[in-house]
Write a protein that holds these residues in place. Structure first.
Motif, PDB file in Angstrom:
ATOM      1  N   PHE A 270       0.840  -1.198   0.000  1.00 57.69           N
ATOM      2  CA  PHE A 270       0.000   0.000   0.000  1.00 57.69           C
ATOM      3  C   PHE A 270       0.877   1.252   0.000  1.00 57.69           C
ATOM      4  N   GLY A 271       1.950   1.208   0.807  1.00 59.50           N
ATOM      5  CA  GLY A 271       2.845   2.367   0.904  1.00 59.50           C
ATOM      6  C   GLY A 271       3.475   2.706  -0.440  1.00 59.50           C
ATOM      7  N   ARG A 272       3.990   1.679  -1.102  1.00 62.55           N
ATOM      8  CA  ARG A 272       4.618   1.918  -2.409  1.00 62.55           C
ATOM      9  C   ARG A 272       3.610   2.448  -3.423  1.00 62.55           C
ATOM     10  N   ALA A 273       2.437   1.823  -3.411  1.00 62.52           N
ATOM     11  CA  ALA A 273       1.416   2.255  -4.378  1.00 62.52           C
ATOM     12  C   ALA A 273       0.974   3.681  -4.075  1.00 62.52           C
ATOM     13  N   ALA A 274       0.932   4.023  -2.784  1.00 58.76           N
ATOM     14  CA  ALA A 274       0.554   5.392  -2.422  1.00 58.76           C
ATOM     15  C   ALA A 274       1.583   6.377  -2.963  1.00 58.76           C
ATOM     16  N   ARG A 275       2.861   6.032  -2.796  1.00 60.00           N
ATOM     17  CA  ARG A 275       3.916   6.914  -3.328  1.00 60.00           C
ATOM     18  C   ARG A 275       3.812   7.016  -4.840  1.00 60.00           C
ATOM     19  N   ALA A 276       3.598   5.874  -5.485  1.00 58.06           N
ATOM     20  CA  ALA A 276       3.486   5.894  -6.951  1.00 58.06           C
ATOM     21  C   ALA A 276       2.317   6.751  -7.399  1.00 58.06           C
ATOM     22  N   ALA A 277       1.284   6.835  -6.551  1.00 56.21           N
ATOM     23  CA  ALA A 277       0.107   7.641  -6.902  1.00 56.21           C
ATOM     24  C   ALA A 277       0.277   9.102  -6.505  1.00 56.21           C
ATOM     25  N   GLY A 278       1.437   9.427  -5.910  1.00 54.41           N
ATOM     26  CA  GLY A 278       1.720  10.834  -5.627  1.00 54.41           C
ATOM     27  C   GLY A 278       1.704  11.229  -4.163  1.00 54.41           C
ATOM     28  N   ALA A 279       1.415  10.293  -3.252  1.00 54.93           N
ATOM     29  CA  ALA A 279       1.433  10.639  -1.829  1.00 54.93           C
ATOM     30  C   ALA A 279       2.877  10.729  -1.350  1.00 54.93           C
ATOM     31  N   THR A 280       3.096  11.517  -0.303  1.00 54.87           N
ATOM     32  CA  THR A 280       4.423  11.607   0.308  1.00 54.87           C
ATOM     33  C   THR A 280       4.367  10.901   1.653  1.00 54.87           C
ATOM     34  N   LEU A 281       5.211   9.885   1.824  1.00 50.56           N
ATOM     35  CA  LEU A 281       5.232   9.165   3.093  1.00 50.56           C
ATOM     36  C   LEU A 281       6.553   9.439   3.794  1.00 50.56           C
ATOM     37  N   HIS A 282       6.481   9.946   5.018  1.00 51.36           N
ATOM     38  CA  HIS A 282       7.683  10.180   5.811  1.00 51.36           C
ATOM     39  C   HIS A 282       7.751   9.141   6.917  1.00 51.36           C
ATOM     40  N   ALA A 283       8.798   8.298   6.872  1.00 55.72           N
ATOM     41  CA  ALA A 283       9.011   7.367   7.975  1.00 55.72           C
ATOM     42  C   ALA A 283       9.897   8.047   9.012  1.00 55.72           C
ATOM     43  N   ASN A 284       9.969   7.490  10.208  1.00 56.47           N
ATOM     44  CA  ASN A 284      10.761   8.061  11.308  1.00 56.47           C
ATOM     45  C   ASN A 284      10.433   9.526  11.532  1.00 56.47           C
ATOM     46  N   THR A 285       9.174   9.866  11.324  1.00 60.80           N
ATOM     47  CA  THR A 285       8.729  11.252  11.474  1.00 60.80           C
ATOM     48  C   THR A 285       7.428  11.258  12.266  1.00 60.80           C
ATOM     49  N   ALA A 286       7.481  11.834  13.463  1.00 61.76           N
ATOM     50  CA  ALA A 286       6.285  11.830  14.306  1.00 61.76           C
ATOM     51  C   ALA A 286       5.494  13.111  14.117  1.00 61.76           C
ATOM     52  N   ALA A 287       4.177  13.003  14.300  1.00 62.01           N
ATOM     53  CA  ALA A 287       3.348  14.189  14.438  1.00 62.01           C
ATOM     54  C   ALA A 287       3.542  14.683  15.869  1.00 62.01           C
ATOM     55  N   ARG A 288       3.822  15.965  16.035  1.00 67.55           N
ATOM     56  CA  ARG A 288       4.075  16.492  17.386  1.00 67.55           C
ATOM     57  C   ARG A 288       2.875  17.226  17.962  1.00 67.55           C
ATOM     58  N   ALA A 289       2.102  17.839  17.105  1.00 65.69           N
ATOM     59  CA  ALA A 289       0.941  18.593  17.592  1.00 65.69           C
ATOM     60  C   ALA A 289      -0.063  18.724  16.459  1.00 65.69           C
ATOM     61  N   ILE A 290      -1.325  18.912  16.847  1.00 60.83           N
ATOM     62  CA  ILE A 290      -2.371  19.170  15.854  1.00 60.83           C
ATOM     63  C   ILE A 290      -3.024  20.488  16.226  1.00 60.83           C
ATOM     64  N   ARG A 291      -3.048  21.421  15.256  1.00 56.49           N
ATOM     65  CA  ARG A 291      -3.651  22.748  15.518  1.00 56.49           C
ATOM     66  C   ARG A 291      -5.136  22.679  15.208  1.00 56.49           C
ATOM     67  N   VAL A 292      -5.917  23.116  16.181  1.00 57.41           N
ATOM     68  CA  VAL A 292      -7.372  23.146  16.005  1.00 57.41           C
ATOM     69  C   VAL A 292      -7.835  24.563  16.304  1.00 57.41           C
ATOM     70  N   GLU A 293      -8.539  25.169  15.363  1.00 57.97           N
ATOM     71  CA  GLU A 293      -9.064  26.519  15.583  1.00 57.97           C
ATOM     72  C   GLU A 293     -10.549  26.535  15.284  1.00 57.97           C
TER      73      GLU A 293
END
Lengths: 262, 395
Positions: B155-178
């Motif tokens: 799925f990951g490879r196909a997602a990249r091939a379809a144009g998605a950007t996947l970052h491994a070893n990268t955590a989400a640190r915060a989510i901004r909600v307004e």
């Protein structure tokens, strides 16, 4: 009655993924994943259990120098068939002499032990020294790399051991220290659920710490240096073209001796 | 790091990667933040079983859609997923026999290729099966298994091939909600402006939700598996997977010839004792699990007695209060979408969840996924999933 002590060590799972292994440089400790019984100690425990099945009048005491994780893993030893368990406070340093001295103290305190089984080395530090040092401190002989044990005539113990050339069979009188190695014949049996639940309620004896000075001290503990890998993908539409690309790459860097054209 | 994306997906297990693939194919700009490696936690440790046998219509419909997609998934993604169609036998005792018949009738009505079979017929399908204590079974012909780690990376490879950007070893640190809406996700390499965040964070689902101010009822739970090496010609890679419902134990073949098994009654007990920390997870199953598997297998397929357990492993997933997936936009925060709480039971659904979340974001409605049934609001509204069998958490 043959009283066997099996020495076991609780170590961080050797198979824990690198990403989950935590190295605390300040405390000089590594942790991560689950604690397991050192696999070679499991082999030793299986040898003890097989001896009990063969010889009958055998009592097995499992002994471990360690913290709460040692008590937890001793319960597995009880669950597979050890008759009793003793936890010792661990030495302040992961020093083989201090551990051997603590174990020797426990063996002497138990009083009627004539056979000690332990793994040949522990999978965390891999010193491989505690078993031999223990034999020295007790004044007993030591048979290493055993993977099978059986009672022999005249009160002797027959041991099959691994050698560089294959295997050897020895007979030795008791008292004796034997260190075990891994082999298909001494993979530790699985406990039964009933025995695991029973072992949860068992009492584990605690012996006080022996005041033994460690002879070595860990100065620093750090993860292996990141070497920083680079990977260059060489092109080429087919194996011939790829081989040519590789040869050119090696030549450019002066890595081909002689430089003969082919 | 991109400064802006249509959708930010947190977690690249099978659900996150499937969502990335489907959304990218639909033309969305997708960024995936994976704190470890693609498929590295729950997905990589899954038992990989694909079945539709559930006793609730919502689950059967969703699982059926996924089961339709599995056989052709490798061609669709351009990467192997090692799907094998071996069938699945669900076995019950006398107390659940009538329930099984009603469940199978419902499943047939929804289009599943399944039938009630006798224990005698089950023995014909799984050589050496001991039927003691069991009364009736069902055979789901199209069920199968796949390699879960390979599927996640596919799925990951196909997602990249379809144009998605996947970052491994990268955590989400915060989510901004307004004003009750998602506006951005922060990482160590900068913020990504977005109006849609998909929480596919498995065992970290509640922590990610907390970043958006949401209290999500998902807790980490350890799912355990082990493998025995048989010495029996009757067990092949095509032998049907079997489920012993009274003992909640299941076994399937793998391509290496092992008997892979999981479940057991002890597992639930360990969840009640302590909540595992996903940042410091266990690396081995419990002694109790291994012992229980040996005993349950030994009873059900006696030819396994004395055979070595060559492997055991475990992995944390997020568990919901009714052990079923939580899917959909959270009522508190617009743009915050959950695909979490799979409870170690949702790998099979992944081709369909990615499709469903794409439908949700495109048209607002899902063809195969019952949004009402899977909504997080089901807990507050006292309508959780509840299977019809005595062991209702089986689903």
């Amino acid at each position: 009655m043959l009283h066997i002590v099996v020495c076991l060590k609780a170590i961080p799972d050797p198979d824990v993924p690198a990403a989950d292994l935590k190295i605390d440089g300040a405390a000089k400790r590594a942790s991560g994943g689950s604690y397991v019984i050192n696999p070679f100690d499991e082999n030793a425990l299986e040898l003890a259990l097989k001896l009990k099945e063969a010889a009958g009048d055998v009592r097995i005491t499992a002994v471990s120098a360690g913290g709460p994780e040692a008590a937890d893993r001793l319960r597995k030893a009880l669950a597979v068939g050890a008759d009793a368990a003793v936890r010792l406070e661990p030495p302040t340093e992961p020093d083989a002499f201090a551990v051997a001295a603590a174990l020797a103290g426990a063996v002497r305190r138990l009083g009627d032990v004539s056979l000690v089984l332990a793994g040949r080395q522990a999978g965390d530090w891999d010193h491989g020294q505690a078993g031999g040092l223990l034999a020295e401190l007790l004044g007993w002989a030591h048979v290493p790399f055993a993977f099978a044990a059986a009672p022999a005539a005249g009160g002797l113990l027959q041991l099959t051991r691994e050698t560089a050339a294959g295997q050897a069979t020895v007979e030795a009188p008791l008292p004796l220290v034997v260190t075990a190695t891994n082999h298909a014949d001494c993979v530790l049996r699985l406990p039964k659920t009933k025995e695991i639940l029973q072992a949860r309620r068992a009492t584990i004896a605690e012996y006080p710490a022996e005041a033994v000075q460690p002879r070595t001290r860990v100065r620093a503990l750090r993860p292996a240096a990141e070497t920083g890998r680079r990977c260059e993908m060489l092109g080429g539409a087919d194996p011939v073209a790829q081989a040519e690309a590789l040869v050119a790459w090696l030549k450019e860097r002066g890595l081909l001796a002689g430089g003969a054209e082919r | 790091m991109q400064k802006q994306a249509d959708v930010v997906i947190i977690g690249a297990g099978v659900h996150g990667a499937s969502a990335a693939y489907h959304l990218a194919k639909a033309g969305r700009e997708v960024v995936v933040l994976e704190q470890k490696e693609i498929g590295g936690v729950a997905s990589g440790r899954s038992g990989g079983i694909i079945r539709c046998h559930y006793s609730t219509e919502a689950m059967v419909r969703l699982a059926l859609r996924a089961a339709q997609l599995w056989p052709g998934l490798d061609k669709q993604l351009g990467h192997p997923v090692d799907f094998v169609q071996n069938g699945l036998i669900m076995m019950v005792d006398e107390q659940d026999a009538e329930t099984l018949k009603r469940v199978v009738a419902m499943q047939k009505r929804l289009g599943m290729n399944t039938d009630v079979i006798s224990m005698g017929e089950a023995q014909g399908l799984v050589p050496g099966l001991n039927p003691d204590g069991l009364a009736l079974a069902s055979f789901e012909r199209d069920a199968g298994y796949a390699d879960p780690y390979t599927a996640a990376t596919a799925f990951g490879r196909a997602a990249r091939a379809a144009g998605a950007t996947l970052h491994a070893n990268t955590a989400a640190r915060a989510i901004r909600v307004e004003n009750g809406k998602v506006t951005a996700v922060a990482t160590d390499e900068g913020e990504i402006k977005t109006s849609v965040v998909i929480n596919a964070a498995g065992a970290w689902a509640d922590r990610v939700a907390a970043m958006a101010g949401i209290d999500l009822p998902v807790t980490p739970g350890n799912l355990q598996m082990c493998g025995f090496e048989p010495n029996y010609t009757g067990w092949t890679s095509k032998t049907p997977t079997w489920v012993d419902m009274p003992k909640m134990t299941y076994a399937r073949p793998d391509t290496g010839g092992l008997v892979l098994c999981g479940g057991g009654l002890g597992e639930n007990e360990s969840w009640e004792e302590e909540k595992p920390n996903p940042d410091s997870p266990p690396s081995k199953p419990t002694d109790l699990f291994e012992a229980e598997m040996a005993e349950n297998l030994g009873e059900r397929i006696p030819w396994i007695v004395g055979r070595p357990m060559v492997r055991s492993w475990c992995g944390l997933d997020g568990s919901s209060p009714d052990f079923h997936l939580i899917f959909g936009e959270h009522p508190q925060v617009k743009g915050f979408i959950n695909i979490v709480g799979g409870s170690g039971n949702s790998f099979k659904l992944s081709p369909a969840t990615g499709e469903a979340v794409t439908e949700l974001l495109t048209t607002g409605s899902c063809t195969y996924l019952d949004q009402h049934a899977f909504s997080v609001t089901r807990f507050a509204e006292n309508r959780p999933f509840r299977g019809m069998y005595r062991m209702h958490i089986v689903g």
